[in-house]
Design a protein around this motif. Structure first.
Motif: not given
Length: 231
Positions: A128-129, A131-134, A137, A189, A192-195
């Protein structure tokens, strides 16, 4: 028991400060947590070598991690330092759990579910990180985070194999390990993401610290309970 009570009391204060979004209070209180837990554990009637010293070292590295993460906004290297410190703490916890490891058929379902869930979560998180990490990451973090979560997963699995799974110490250690993983999952989370964007930063921090403080307490109390059981 006084230092355990102080640890939980200061821990509650720390969580409240996090929820209120008072960083100056957090800076003052957070570094007190692990020393209090270390003092509580030191007073337990357990021989110093090697079990007690290994767990004290795990608490020490956890304290280094706590302090380092207070300064992560100043430089990403503080985050890496904190990650390395907690990784070392997990390795030490795994070492301390070795005597209690059992691979019997008792509670096999719980252990199989734990194995599948932990490794699936770790692999999915890394993918996930990727593919979608900011932008956070990247660089060394892309290597350090998967390595950290692998070691964390091994610690949770070691906790899952403590005793037959029904003993008090087994339940305490396993519960603490799961809470530790949950706390670190929230950190990752959030970083490194917006979840977790639906939660405020202070609420996320409060939940992270509440689960972390309880996790450390349960692991140490579980380890003490194990030593009391085996003598």
């Amino acid at each position: 028991m006084i230092f355990y009570k102080l640890y939980l009391l200061i821990g509650l204060l720390e969580v409240v400060l996090e929820f209120l979004g008072l960083p100056s209070g957090v800076f003052a209180v957070k570094p007190m947590l692990m020393p209090l837990l270390a003092l509580a554990f030191w007073q337990e009637g357990i021989p110093k070598y090697p079990f007690k010293m290994v767990l004290l070292a795990a608490i020490l590295f956890s304290w280094i991690g706590d302090v380092a993460l207070l300064f992560q906004s100043n430089s990403p290297y503080y985050f890496i330092l904190g990650l390395c410190a907690f990784l070392t703490a997990h390795v030490l916890y795994i070492w301390a759990m070795r005597p209690g490891l059992e691979f019997s058929l008792a509670n096999r379902l719980r252990r199989i579910v734990t194995h599948v869930a932990v490794f699936a979560l770790t692999i999915l998180l890394v993918f996930y990180f990727e593919r979608e990490g900011n932008e956070a990451y990247s660089g060394l973090v892309r290597f350090a985070v998967p390595l950290y979560f692998l070691v964390l997963a091994l610690m949770v699995l070691a906790a899952a194999h403590q005793g037959s799974g029904s003993e008090r110490y087994s339940i305490l250690v396993f519960s603490g390990a799961l809470l530790f993983m949950f706390s670190d999952l929230l950190i990752a989370l959030g970083a490194f993401s917006n979840v977790l964007a639906f939660l405020s930063a202070s609420m996320t921090s409060g939940i992270i610290m509440a689960t972390y403080i309880l996790a450390q307490f349960l692991i140490i109390r579980g380890m003490v309970s194990y030593h009391e059981r085996v003598g």
